[in-house]
Design an enzyme around this catalytic site. Structure first.
Site, short mmCIF file in Angstrom:
data_model
loop_
_atom_site.label_atom_id
_atom_site.label_comp_id
_atom_site.label_asym_id
_atom_site.label_seq_id
_atom_site.Cartn_x
_atom_site.Cartn_y
_atom_site.Cartn_z
N ILE A 129 0.76 -0.88 -0.32
CA ILE A 129 -0.38 -1.79 -0.23
C ILE A 129 -0.03 -3.25 -0.51
CG2 ILE A 129 -2.02 0.02 -0.84
CD1 ILE A 129 -2.20 -1.40 -3.64
N TYR A 130 1.18 -3.54 -0.96
CA TYR A 130 1.53 -4.92 -1.28
C TYR A 130 1.55 -5.76 0.00
CZ TYR A 130 2.95 -3.41 -5.99
OH TYR A 130 2.97 -2.91 -7.27
#
Length: 305
Positions: free
Chosen positions: A51-52
């Site tokens: 998700i970064y």
């Protein structure tokens, strides 16, 4: 740089790792400099999550590694999965698809460590094990860990798991110390006695799990950075003075405070500024005295019983 084995594995990792959440948005040249400075400083461990930057952090990191011609075997790459929009998901399907997508973005054939990103209360330990078995048998994930889990959650996971849990990634800093506050205030009617951490520290030490400390410079949960913050003038003055003694900056002392603890934690720093990475890395081998460690704890605002 000091190195040790991650958990009970034979992975030799730097006790300071680079968290790559903020790499999204960097140019290729900027990312290359960040990676190069990190490696030159002795850092061989890089932490990611799917998700970064919605995957962009993995993309730019993979491009930087390829462009620099870095030998994949010379670095340790960890990524996390399980957080989705509005929910957590430790289903077999999601774990396997997340790893596949992360590897494509990273342009790599395997992850050294896959971490389950925060707890999913709907998870089935045996289903997670099936996902891990497939990933491990295919050679695309070599080791496994968790993040932000309490001892009971880890023990529940282990009931269906055929693999060791190497890591538990948790928030810990001079200004965020629930993991140790409760231990100082056992059986007392104080706020510090509340068992927020539920024995995370003790459980990790008893089971050979490496605690990975994230947000090492934050006060509270992403509330504010305490370094160079006028609200924490006394703490900054103390860190500066101790830093003078050891010939390093205050950020290195803030890291060494965590690393001095005998739990043999690993600190994950999130700086994307090369000169700061170099400065922080100098705290890797500094071992504070017992009096220095406790003085920092007290000046940070903690009261010993």
């Amino acid at each position: 740089m000091k190195y040790f084995n991650l958990g009970k594995s034979d992975l030799e990792v730097s006790n300071i790792g680079l968290g790559c959440m903020r790499m999204a948005g960097k140019t290729l040249e900027e990312a290359k400099e960040i990676v190069k400075v990190s490696i030159d400083s002795g850092i061989n461990f890089f932490d990611h999550a799917d998700i970064y930057g919605r995957g962009e952090s993995e993309v730019i990191f993979g491009q930087a590694i390829k462009s620099l011609g870095i030998d994949r075997e010379s670095i340790i790459v960890q990524s996390k999965c399980g957080i989705r929009d509005g929910m957590f998901d430790f289903s077999k399907e999601h774990i396997i698809s997340s790893v596949s997508e992360s590897l494509k973005r990273l342009q790599m054939d395997y992850l050294d460590v896959l971490v389950l990103h925060r707890p999913d209360t709907l998870f089935d330990p045996f289903e997670v094990n099936e996902a891990f078995k497939q990933l491990h048998s295919e050679g695309i994930v070599r080791n496994f860990g968790v993040s932000n889990q309490n001892p009971y959650q880890i023990e529940l996971l282990k009931t269906g798991l055929e693999f060791s849990i190497l890591t538990n990634q948790v928030q810990f800093s001079i200004r965020h110390t629930p993991m140790i506050d409760g231990g100082f205030n056992v059986n007392m009617k104080t706020d510090a006695a509340v068992g927020y951490a539920m024995g995370i520290l003790e459980h990790a030490r008893m089971n050979g799990i490496t605690l990975q400390a994230w947000s090492p410079f934050y006060s509270g949960h992403f509330e504010e950075i305490f370094l160079d913050n006028p609200k924490f003038e006394a703490l900054n003055e103390l860190l500066t003075n101790i830093g003078i003694k050891y010939g390093v900056a205050k950020d290195a002392i803030a890291v060494s405070w965590i690393l001095t603890h005998p739990a043999q934690m690993q600190v994950l720093i999130g700086s994307m500024t090369p000169r700061r990475i170099e400065s922080i890395a100098k705290g890797s081998e500094i071992v504070l005295t017992r009096s220095e460690w406790y003085e920092i704890y007290r000046v940070a605002g903690n009261i010993l019983p």
